[in-house]
Design a protein around this motif. Structure first.
Motif, PDB file in Angstrom:
ATOM      1  N   CYS A   1      -0.508  -3.260   0.112  1.00 20.35           N
ATOM      2  CA  CYS A   1      -0.995  -1.845   0.251  1.00 20.35           C
ATOM      3  C   CYS A   1      -0.412  -0.803   0.035  1.00 20.35           C
ATOM      4  O   CYS A   1       0.719  -0.582   0.493  1.00 20.35           O
ATOM      5  CB  CYS A   1      -1.537  -1.982   1.820  1.00 20.35           C
ATOM      6  SG  CYS A   1      -2.880  -3.016   2.443  1.00 20.35           S
ATOM      7  N   LEU A   2      -0.878   0.132  -0.784  1.00 23.41           N
ATOM      8  CA  LEU A   2      -0.063   1.444  -1.226  1.00 23.41           C
ATOM      9  C   LEU A   2      -0.921   2.569  -1.018  1.00 23.41           C
ATOM     10  O   LEU A   2      -1.949   2.918  -1.596  1.00 23.41           O
ATOM     11  CB  LEU A   2       0.232   1.251  -2.669  1.00 23.41           C
ATOM     12  CG  LEU A   2       0.772   0.166  -3.381  1.00 23.41           C
ATOM     13  CD1 LEU A   2       0.964   0.082  -4.953  1.00 23.41           C
ATOM     14  CD2 LEU A   2       2.304   0.321  -2.800  1.00 23.41           C
ATOM     15  N   LEU A   3      -0.543   3.025   0.335  1.00 26.29           N
ATOM     16  CA  LEU A   3      -1.209   3.935   1.062  1.00 26.29           C
ATOM     17  C   LEU A   3      -0.768   5.214   1.364  1.00 26.29           C
ATOM     18  O   LEU A   3       0.540   5.312   1.338  1.00 26.29           O
ATOM     19  CB  LEU A   3      -1.995   3.320   2.351  1.00 26.29           C
ATOM     20  CG  LEU A   3      -2.486   1.808   2.201  1.00 26.29           C
ATOM     21  CD1 LEU A   3      -2.660   1.353   3.602  1.00 26.29           C
ATOM     22  CD2 LEU A   3      -3.979   1.984   1.416  1.00 26.29           C
ATOM     23  N   ALA A   4      -1.636   6.091   1.750  1.00 23.62           N
ATOM     24  CA  ALA A   4      -1.405   7.716   2.085  1.00 23.62           C
ATOM     25  C   ALA A   4      -2.103   8.207   3.076  1.00 23.62           C
ATOM     26  O   ALA A   4      -3.362   7.634   2.856  1.00 23.62           O
ATOM     27  CB  ALA A   4      -1.262   8.372   0.735  1.00 23.62           C
TER      28      ALA A   4
ATOM     29  N   ARG B   1      -4.529  -2.691  -2.546  1.00 25.88           N
ATOM     30  CA  ARG B   1      -5.406  -1.960  -2.003  1.00 25.88           C
ATOM     31  C   ARG B   1      -4.647  -0.398  -2.024  1.00 25.88           C
ATOM     32  O   ARG B   1      -3.526  -0.338  -1.744  1.00 25.88           O
ATOM     33  CB  ARG B   1      -5.519  -2.455  -0.445  1.00 25.88           C
ATOM     34  CG  ARG B   1      -6.722  -1.545   0.429  1.00 25.88           C
ATOM     35  CD  ARG B   1      -6.934  -1.938   1.633  1.00 25.88           C
ATOM     36  NE  ARG B   1      -7.499  -3.196   1.612  1.00 25.88           N
ATOM     37  CZ  ARG B   1      -7.306  -4.109   2.448  1.00 25.88           C
ATOM     38  NH1 ARG B   1      -6.059  -4.108   3.403  1.00 25.88           N
ATOM     39  NH2 ARG B   1      -7.708  -5.139   2.302  1.00 25.88           N
ATOM     40  N   ARG B   2      -5.319   0.570  -2.576  1.00 20.95           N
ATOM     41  CA  ARG B   2      -4.769   1.643  -2.804  1.00 20.95           C
ATOM     42  C   ARG B   2      -5.492   2.785  -2.208  1.00 20.95           C
ATOM     43  O   ARG B   2      -6.676   2.866  -2.115  1.00 20.95           O
ATOM     44  CB  ARG B   2      -4.767   2.117  -4.419  1.00 20.95           C
ATOM     45  CG  ARG B   2      -3.620   0.966  -5.263  1.00 20.95           C
ATOM     46  CD  ARG B   2      -3.718   1.579  -6.561  1.00 20.95           C
ATOM     47  NE  ARG B   2      -2.925   0.475  -7.512  1.00 20.95           N
ATOM     48  CZ  ARG B   2      -1.628   0.516  -7.566  1.00 20.95           C
ATOM     49  NH1 ARG B   2      -0.832   1.545  -7.012  1.00 20.95           N
ATOM     50  NH2 ARG B   2      -0.742  -0.140  -8.391  1.00 20.95           N
ATOM     51  N   THR B   3      -4.851   3.994  -1.939  1.00 22.97           N
ATOM     52  CA  THR B   3      -5.591   5.241  -1.570  1.00 22.97           C
ATOM     53  C   THR B   3      -5.784   6.239  -2.996  1.00 22.97           C
ATOM     54  O   THR B   3      -4.833   6.136  -3.716  1.00 22.97           O
ATOM     55  CB  THR B   3      -4.570   6.019  -0.694  1.00 22.97           C
ATOM     56  OG1 THR B   3      -4.114   5.425   0.574  1.00 22.97           O
ATOM     57  CG2 THR B   3      -5.319   7.338  -0.367  1.00 22.97           C
ATOM     58  N   VAL B   4      -7.053   6.642  -3.052  1.00 22.79           N
ATOM     59  CA  VAL B   4      -7.566   7.274  -4.135  1.00 22.79           C
ATOM     60  C   VAL B   4      -7.022   8.534  -4.131  1.00 22.79           C
ATOM     61  O   VAL B   4      -7.058   9.263  -3.050  1.00 22.79           O
ATOM     62  CB  VAL B   4      -9.045   7.206  -4.156  1.00 22.79           C
ATOM     63  CG1 VAL B   4      -9.581   8.128  -5.602  1.00 22.79           C
ATOM     64  CG2 VAL B   4      -9.303   5.833  -4.403  1.00 22.79           C
ATOM     65  N   GLY B   5      -6.267   9.295  -5.152  1.00 19.53           N
ATOM     66  CA  GLY B   5      -6.064  10.640  -5.059  1.00 19.53           C
ATOM     67  C   GLY B   5      -4.776  11.094  -4.533  1.00 19.53           C
ATOM     68  O   GLY B   5      -4.454  12.277  -4.202  1.00 19.53           O
ATOM     69  N   ALA B   6      -3.839  10.079  -4.065  1.00 17.77           N
ATOM     70  CA  ALA B   6      -2.476  10.451  -3.411  1.00 17.77           C
ATOM     71  C   ALA B   6      -1.330   9.530  -4.055  1.00 17.77           C
ATOM     72  O   ALA B   6      -1.692   8.348  -4.209  1.00 17.77           O
ATOM     73  CB  ALA B   6      -2.646  10.405  -1.935  1.00 17.77           C
TER      74      ALA B   6
END
Length: 300
Positions: free
Chosen positions: A21-24, A97-102
């Protein structure tokens, strides 16, 4: 072989990553409860998040590892920043799993240990529902290797990740008391200098008569002090420790040797085959003979 290494080998685990998970920003990801045979874990490489399971809440920072030995349903979340859409991208060994636009603020590895129904199930059953460990420098080096392998995600990644996950578990089991951020647990006695020596002796010679008096003498403590110290560190009893190790060794022998049930009983300290059968059934829910037949036929 040292005690931690033998316990991990007896458990016959297979660790693996389910998702990176690469999240913001703000998010909440729910994980359903899993049945016997799987133990979820989460490892924070960068950033911070919160894990909630049952009535427990854990605030995770870089280098924190959480195990959920009973497969409890849980939520991983962050409560600051803007909520954005998440996407999941396929990979060779596991998805990301990624956050879109950050830009990512959190780098989190989510995986599980596959557990056989014998020694491995006993190992995790004796841990509390949630185990939270802050990794030391050597374990962080393993975590960095996991991150590098996750980024590579190519040929051989699966087998390398499995080996690194097993190494992380061994490091968690041997962690020092100051590294453990959750409630006391049986196997975290391995990180206590005095109790670690005692556990090592039982693992090395499970068939001997391990009375509390003998163990207290080995620890250079009075009987009362030893019992009090053991309970405070592990949250369980000496008898539970001795029986668990004996049943782990017995399950392994029944699976991987041709020794008769009576010989296995004697090897793990039981003079009576019927007493051994009763203890084995209480620990694993089946008789030694039936357990052996099930393992031979490929059953759990």
């Amino acid at each position: 072989m040292d005690a931690v290494s033998r316990l991990v080998r007896l458990a016959r685990l297979e660790g693996g990553l389910d998702v990176r998970c690469l999240l913001a920003g703000r998010f909440a990801i729910d994980h359903d409860a899993v049945g016997p045979g799987q133990v979820p874990f989460h490892l924070v490489l960068e950033g911070r998040c919160t894990l909630t399971a049952g009535g427990s809440t854990v605030h995770m920072e870089p280098g924190d590892l959480v195990l959920l030995p009973h497969g409890t349903a849980h939520r991983v979340s962050a409560s600051t920043g803007r909520r954005r859409r998440l996407v999941e991208e396929p990979g060779g060994a596991f998805p990301t799993r990624r956050t879109v636009g950050a830009e990512p603020e959190l780098d989190l590895l989510c995986g599980h240990y596959g557990v056989e129904s014998g020694a491995g199930a006993l190992l995790f059953r004796l841990l509390p529902p949630l185990v939270h460990v802050s990794l030391d420098a050597s374990a962080l080096a393993v975590a960095d290797l996991l991150r590098a392998e996750a980024q590579f995600d190519g040929e051989g990644t699966g087998v390398i990740v499995t080996a690194l996950c097993d190494a992380l578990l061994a490091m968690a089991l041997r962690s020092r008391p100051g590294q453990r951020l959750s409630t006391p647990a049986l196997w975290t006695a391995m990180g206590d200098d005095t109790l670690g020596r005692v556990v090592a002796e039982i693992v090395a010679r499970p068939g001997e008569a391990w009375t509390i008096e003998r163990l207290a003498e080995s620890a250079a403590m009075s009987r009362a002090t030893f019992v009090r110290h053991f309970t405070a560190r592990t949250g369980t009893t000496v008898a539970t420790l001795v029986t668990a190790i004996r049943m782990m060794v017995a399950a392994d022998l029944l699976t991987r040797s041709d020794l008769s049930v009576g010989r296995v009983a004697g090897t793990v300290g039981y003079r009576s085959e019927s007493a051994f059968t009763q203890a084995f059934r209480a620990a694993l829910g089946t008789s030694p003979a039936r357990y052996r037949r099930g393992r031979a036929s490929g059953g759990g």
